[in-house]
Each structure stands twice: as C-alpha cells, then as structure tokens.
Motif scaffolding. Structure first.
Motif, PDB file in Angstrom:
ATOM      1  N   GLY A   9      51.403 137.034  20.309  1.00  0.00           N
ATOM      2  CA  GLY A   9      51.615 137.725  21.567  1.00  0.00           C
ATOM      3  C   GLY A   9      50.347 137.774  22.404  1.00  0.00           C
ATOM      4  N   GLY A  10      50.496 138.262  23.628  1.00  0.00           N
ATOM      5  CA  GLY A  10      49.343 138.370  24.502  1.00  0.00           C
ATOM      6  C   GLY A  10      49.756 138.604  25.931  1.00  0.00           C
ATOM      7  N   GLY A  16      54.350 131.212  32.565  1.00  0.00           N
ATOM      8  CA  GLY A  16      53.619 130.685  31.422  1.00  0.00           C
ATOM      9  C   GLY A  16      54.465 130.623  30.167  1.00  0.00           C
ATOM     10  N   SER A  17      53.824 130.236  29.069  1.00  0.00           N
ATOM     11  CA  SER A  17      54.507 130.073  27.786  1.00  0.00           C
ATOM     12  C   SER A  17      53.723 130.733  26.672  1.00  0.00           C
ATOM     13  CB  SER A  17      54.669 128.579  27.468  1.00  0.00           C
ATOM     14  OG  SER A  17      55.452 127.923  28.426  1.00  0.00           O
ATOM     15  N   LEU A  18      54.437 131.085  25.646  1.00  0.00           N
ATOM     16  CA  LEU A  18      53.836 131.612  24.425  1.00  0.00           C
ATOM     17  C   LEU A  18      54.633 131.097  23.238  1.00  0.00           C
ATOM     18  CD1 LEU A  18      53.156 135.432  25.066  1.00  0.00           C
ATOM     19  CD2 LEU A  18      51.423 133.659  24.667  1.00  0.00           C
ATOM     20  N   PHE A  67      64.055 130.171  25.545  1.00  0.00           N
ATOM     21  CA  PHE A  67      63.564 130.500  24.211  1.00  0.00           C
ATOM     22  C   PHE A  67      64.049 129.443  23.229  1.00  0.00           C
ATOM     23  CE2 PHE A  67      62.844 135.381  24.413  1.00  0.00           C
ATOM     24  CZ  PHE A  67      62.362 135.284  25.703  1.00  0.00           C
ATOM     25  N   THR A  68      63.182 129.068  22.320  1.00  0.00           N
ATOM     26  CA  THR A  68      63.549 128.143  21.255  1.00  0.00           C
ATOM     27  C   THR A  68      63.034 128.684  19.929  1.00  0.00           C
ATOM     28  OG1 THR A  68      63.413 126.243  22.755  1.00  0.00           O
ATOM     29  CG2 THR A  68      63.430 125.788  20.384  1.00  0.00           C
ATOM     30  N   GLN A  81      59.386 129.961  20.560  1.00  0.00           N
ATOM     31  CA  GLN A  81      58.737 129.399  21.742  1.00  0.00           C
ATOM     32  C   GLN A  81      59.373 130.013  22.972  1.00  0.00           C
ATOM     33  OE1 GLN A  81      56.157 127.053  21.967  1.00  0.00           O
ATOM     34  NE2 GLN A  81      56.225 127.397  24.183  1.00  0.00           N
ATOM     35  N   ILE A  82      58.556 130.592  23.823  1.00  0.00           N
ATOM     36  CA  ILE A  82      59.063 131.234  25.033  1.00  0.00           C
ATOM     37  C   ILE A  82      58.447 130.543  26.237  1.00  0.00           C
ATOM     38  CG2 ILE A  82      59.401 133.399  26.242  1.00  0.00           C
ATOM     39  CD1 ILE A  82      58.700 134.878  23.700  1.00  0.00           C
ATOM     40  N   ASN A  83      59.286 129.965  27.059  1.00  0.00           N
ATOM     41  CA  ASN A  83      58.821 129.260  28.261  1.00  0.00           C
ATOM     42  C   ASN A  83      59.267 130.003  29.514  1.00  0.00           C
ATOM     43  OD1 ASN A  83      57.755 127.176  26.642  1.00  0.00           O
ATOM     44  ND2 ASN A  83      59.733 126.117  26.628  1.00  0.00           N
TER      45      ASN A  83
END
Length: 125
Positions: A9-10, A16-18, A67-68, A81-83
């Motif tokens: 997280g952040g 953006g993506s995380l 989300f993947t 994966q969150i885009n």
C-alpha cells in the motif's frame, strides 16, 4: 499458526497503479481461497476480489476491469494489481483466507476465517 501479511500500500496519484501482496503462511495442506477486502472511512467492509487455490477468480462489479487478482503458490503469495486508481479506492485493504478444506469464490466477509492486519491505500493528488 496461520498468518496473513499484506504489503504494497501507499500514497498514489489518481490514475496510478499499485500491486498489493498477501503472504499467507501456516497452511499445511491445500492452498486456501484468498479474498481481498477494503474498508473505507464511514463505509462497510467491501469484498473486491477472490481467488481459489487453483486460480479461479471473481471480482466485484465495482472493480472489474481495473483490479486483477493472481497468486504464486510457490511463494504463498496472492497479489492484487490495482490500475487506474481513483480517490474512492482509498481504504485499508485486507486479505483474508478461507479454511483450506473449503474452496469458495465468495466476497462475503462472513465466509473467511483468517484475516491480515491491512495495508493503507490512499489515492490523492
């Protein structure tokens, strides 16, 4: 002893993506189904995605396409994966596991037996 530890997280800008990670330890037999949930201020805990031990996946309608979920059983890790992040994605993200004797594609928190401590995702410019 079963333990789930989230990371990744952040603070990220909109668009953006995380990639979140959930390290699941202490499961001695089959790979458990893992779900990702999020808790935003003033809202109920929401299930966003889940994956069975064999890799079948399910997503909430609200996150489909962005989300993947995936897993690497050799590393005992499930990823999210969150885009195209949006401010409304801001929440504490939790992973949870079902007892390995049950294979489920559920986004109901009631179906999960083990929970991690969560990782904060903040989407803001």
């Amino acid at each position: 002893q079963v333990q789930l530890v989230e990371s990744g997280g952040g603070l990220v800008q909109p668009g953006g993506s995380l990639r979140l990670s959930c390290l699941a330890s202490g499961f001695t037999s089959e790979y458990p189904s893992i779900g990702w949930f999020r808790l935003a201020p003033g809202k109920e805990r929401e299930g966003v995605s889940c994956i069975t031990g064999s890799g079948n996946t399910f997503y909430a309608d609200s996150v489909k396409g962005r989300f993947t979920i995936s897993r690497d059983n050799a590393k005992n890790t499930v990823y999210l994966q969150i885009n195209s992040l949006k401010p409304e994605d801001t929440a504490v993200y939790y992973c949870a596991a079902v007892d390995p004797s049950v294979a489920t594609l559920s986004l109901s928190k009631l179906d999960y037996d083990y929970w991690g401590q969560g990782t904060q995702v903040t989407v803001s410019s």
